[in-house]
Design a protein around this motif. Structure first.
Motif, PDB file in Angstrom:
ATOM      1  N   HIS A   1       3.373  20.400   3.400  1.00 52.12           N
ATOM      2  CA  HIS A   1       2.705  19.882   4.885  1.00 52.12           C
ATOM      3  C   HIS A   1       1.958  18.504   4.689  1.00 52.12           C
ATOM      4  N   GLU A   2       1.935  17.964   3.333  1.00 51.92           N
ATOM      5  CA  GLU A   2       1.069  16.798   3.075  1.00 51.92           C
ATOM      6  C   GLU A   2       1.889  15.388   3.443  1.00 51.92           C
ATOM      7  N   ARG A   3       1.322  14.618   3.811  1.00 53.25           N
ATOM      8  CA  ARG A   3       1.727  13.262   4.591  1.00 53.25           C
ATOM      9  C   ARG A   3       1.898  12.101   3.468  1.00 53.25           C
ATOM     10  N   LEU A   4       2.534  11.198   3.512  1.00 52.28           N
ATOM     11  CA  LEU A   4       2.831  10.341   2.357  1.00 52.28           C
ATOM     12  C   LEU A   4       1.576   9.357   2.201  1.00 52.28           C
ATOM     13  N   LEU A   5       1.046   9.174   3.487  1.00 55.09           N
ATOM     14  CA  LEU A   5      -0.297   8.540   3.200  1.00 55.09           C
ATOM     15  C   LEU A   5      -1.423   9.202   2.319  1.00 55.09           C
ATOM     16  N   ASP A   6      -1.532  10.496   2.397  1.00 53.35           N
ATOM     17  CA  ASP A   6      -2.600  11.451   1.688  1.00 53.35           C
ATOM     18  C   ASP A   6      -1.972  11.200   0.012  1.00 53.35           C
ATOM     19  N   VAL A   7      -0.683  11.528  -0.001  1.00 54.90           N
ATOM     20  CA  VAL A   7      -0.427  11.674  -1.308  1.00 54.90           C
ATOM     21  C   VAL A   7      -0.537  10.050  -2.183  1.00 54.90           C
ATOM     22  N   LEU A   8      -0.100   9.080  -1.435  1.00 53.98           N
ATOM     23  CA  LEU A   8      -0.285   7.835  -2.019  1.00 53.98           C
ATOM     24  C   LEU A   8      -1.829   7.469  -2.348  1.00 53.98           C
ATOM     25  N   ARG A   9      -2.539   7.704  -1.390  1.00 49.07           N
ATOM     26  CA  ARG A   9      -3.908   7.566  -1.710  1.00 49.07           C
ATOM     27  C   ARG A   9      -4.399   8.303  -3.110  1.00 49.07           C
ATOM     28  N   ARG A  10      -4.018   9.639  -2.998  1.00 42.66           N
ATOM     29  CA  ARG A  10      -4.341  10.582  -4.215  1.00 42.66           C
ATOM     30  C   ARG A  10      -3.909   9.886  -5.464  1.00 42.66           C
ATOM     31  N   GLU A  11      -2.574   9.181  -5.312  1.00 42.86           N
ATOM     32  CA  GLU A  11      -1.851   8.808  -6.609  1.00 42.86           C
ATOM     33  C   GLU A  11      -2.676   7.440  -7.083  1.00 42.86           C
TER      34      GLU A  11
ATOM     35  N   TYR B   1      -3.134   4.776  -4.835  1.00 43.21           N
ATOM     36  CA  TYR B   1      -2.686   3.531  -4.142  1.00 43.21           C
ATOM     37  C   TYR B   1      -3.532   3.373  -2.800  1.00 43.21           C
ATOM     38  N   ASP B   2      -4.996   3.001  -3.182  1.00 44.60           N
ATOM     39  CA  ASP B   2      -6.122   3.166  -1.915  1.00 44.60           C
ATOM     40  C   ASP B   2      -6.000   1.931  -1.362  1.00 44.60           C
ATOM     41  N   GLY B   3      -5.011   0.821  -1.550  1.00 40.98           N
ATOM     42  CA  GLY B   3      -4.966  -0.138  -0.412  1.00 40.98           C
ATOM     43  C   GLY B   3      -4.380   0.513   0.897  1.00 40.98           C
ATOM     44  N   VAL B   4      -3.717   1.581   0.794  1.00 47.36           N
ATOM     45  CA  VAL B   4      -2.939   2.126   1.955  1.00 47.36           C
ATOM     46  C   VAL B   4      -4.309   2.895   2.583  1.00 47.36           C
ATOM     47  N   LYS B   5      -4.588   2.359   3.934  1.00 46.93           N
ATOM     48  CA  LYS B   5      -5.763   2.955   4.609  1.00 46.93           C
ATOM     49  C   LYS B   5      -5.575   4.008   5.353  1.00 46.93           C
TER      50      LYS B   5
ATOM     51  N   GLY C   1      -2.321   1.315  12.548  1.00 45.80           N
ATOM     52  CA  GLY C   1      -1.279   0.617  11.298  1.00 45.80           C
ATOM     53  C   GLY C   1      -2.005   0.376   9.992  1.00 45.80           C
ATOM     54  N   THR C   2      -3.238   0.841   9.907  1.00 41.86           N
ATOM     55  CA  THR C   2      -3.840   0.506   8.628  1.00 41.86           C
ATOM     56  C   THR C   2      -3.283   1.126   7.361  1.00 41.86           C
ATOM     57  N   CYS C   3      -2.390   2.381   7.598  1.00 45.53           N
ATOM     58  CA  CYS C   3      -1.655   2.984   6.598  1.00 45.53           C
ATOM     59  C   CYS C   3      -0.384   2.695   6.327  1.00 45.53           C
ATOM     60  N   THR C   4       0.201   1.356   7.121  1.00 45.98           N
ATOM     61  CA  THR C   4       1.608   0.967   7.012  1.00 45.98           C
ATOM     62  C   THR C   4       1.799   0.633   5.343  1.00 45.98           C
ATOM     63  N   VAL C   5       3.217   0.998   4.821  1.00 50.44           N
ATOM     64  CA  VAL C   5       3.775   0.723   3.627  1.00 50.44           C
ATOM     65  C   VAL C   5       5.219   0.144   4.176  1.00 50.44           C
ATOM     66  N   ILE C   6       6.124  -0.481   3.214  1.00 55.25           N
ATOM     67  CA  ILE C   6       7.236  -0.633   3.432  1.00 55.25           C
ATOM     68  C   ILE C   6       7.999   0.484   2.614  1.00 55.25           C
ATOM     69  N   VAL C   7       8.865   0.961   3.481  1.00 55.70           N
ATOM     70  CA  VAL C   7       9.930   2.202   3.129  1.00 55.70           C
ATOM     71  C   VAL C   7      11.213   1.419   3.087  1.00 55.70           C
ATOM     72  N   ASN C   8      11.989   1.181   2.174  1.00 52.65           N
ATOM     73  CA  ASN C   8      13.418   0.540   2.109  1.00 52.65           C
ATOM     74  C   ASN C   8      13.518  -0.380   3.195  1.00 52.65           C
TER      75      ASN C   8
ATOM     76  N   THR D   1       3.721  -0.802  -1.630  1.00 55.95           N
ATOM     77  CA  THR D   1       2.255  -0.760  -0.908  1.00 55.95           C
ATOM     78  C   THR D   1       1.788  -2.031  -1.314  1.00 55.95           C
ATOM     79  N   ILE D   2       0.293  -2.281  -0.863  1.00 49.60           N
ATOM     80  CA  ILE D   2      -0.216  -3.780  -1.143  1.00 49.60           C
ATOM     81  C   ILE D   2      -0.323  -3.818  -2.579  1.00 49.60           C
ATOM     82  N   GLU D   3      -0.444  -2.796  -3.359  1.00 50.10           N
ATOM     83  CA  GLU D   3      -0.652  -3.133  -4.729  1.00 50.10           C
ATOM     84  C   GLU D   3       0.303  -3.640  -5.440  1.00 50.10           C
TER      85      GLU D   3
END
Ligand code: FES
Ligand code: FES
Length: 156
Positions: A19-29, A31-35, A44-51, A72-74
């Motif tokens: 059930h986890e979202r990409l936002l939560d997993v990225l932050r846990r990993e 990538y905390d520039g993903v807000k 839109g604070t959680c925006t990332v580029i996918v493909n 991500t911004i990183e």
């Protein structure tokens, strides 16, 4: 669940609950520039580029990132060598509190990667899903235009 994907040009293995979202997993990993602004697809604070496409990571399951390329911004610029958008956001005062900035820059980058010489309307459309409470957008649009010019898309 377990998937592999590429994040900022590095192969990554991600492990998460279904059930986890990409936002939560990225932050846990880390990538905390993903807000996480609204958690509901509105800010839109959680925006990332996918493909190559700007995506709100709070609206995407982590499982959907399987085999995808994520930026991500990183993954953009460094302190010593910032991306032109990062540089122009600073120069024009398009950053105030900065909370919207990572997502805003990623939406602008996805635009300029596809369309190096966007019109003002195209810039507005590209960032319409990114809310900013501080700047009034004028400086942000100016920053995107200036970066476009510096990246070769616009003539002075
Ligand atoms: S946190 Fe994703 S749109 Fe607000
Ligand atoms: S700079 Fe504060 S929300 Fe955009």
């Amino acid at each position: 669940m377990e998937i592999t994907c590429k994040i900022n040009n590095v192969e990554k293995r991600l492990v998460f609950e279904p059930h986890e979202r990409l936002l939560d997993v990225l932050r846990r990993e880390g990538y905390d520039g993903v807000k996480n602004g609204c958690s509901a697809g509105d800010c839109g604070t959680c925006t990332v580029i996918v493909n190559g496409r700007a995506v709100k990571s709070c609206l995407m399951f982590a499982a959907q990132a399987k085999d995808e390329e994520i930026t991500t911004i990183e993954g953009i610029g460094t302190d010593e060598n910032p991306h032109p958008l990062q540089q122009t956001f600073v120069e024009t005062g398009a950053i105030q509190c900065g909370f919207c900035t990572p997502g805003m820059i990623l939406s602008a980058k996805a635009l300029l990667d596809k369309n190096p010489n966007p019109t003002e309307d195209e810039i507005k459309r590209a960032i319409e899903g990114n809310l900013c409470r501080c700047t009034g957008y004028v400086k942000i649009i100016e920053a995107v235009k200036l970066a476009s010019m510096r990246m070769g898309g616009r003539r002075k």
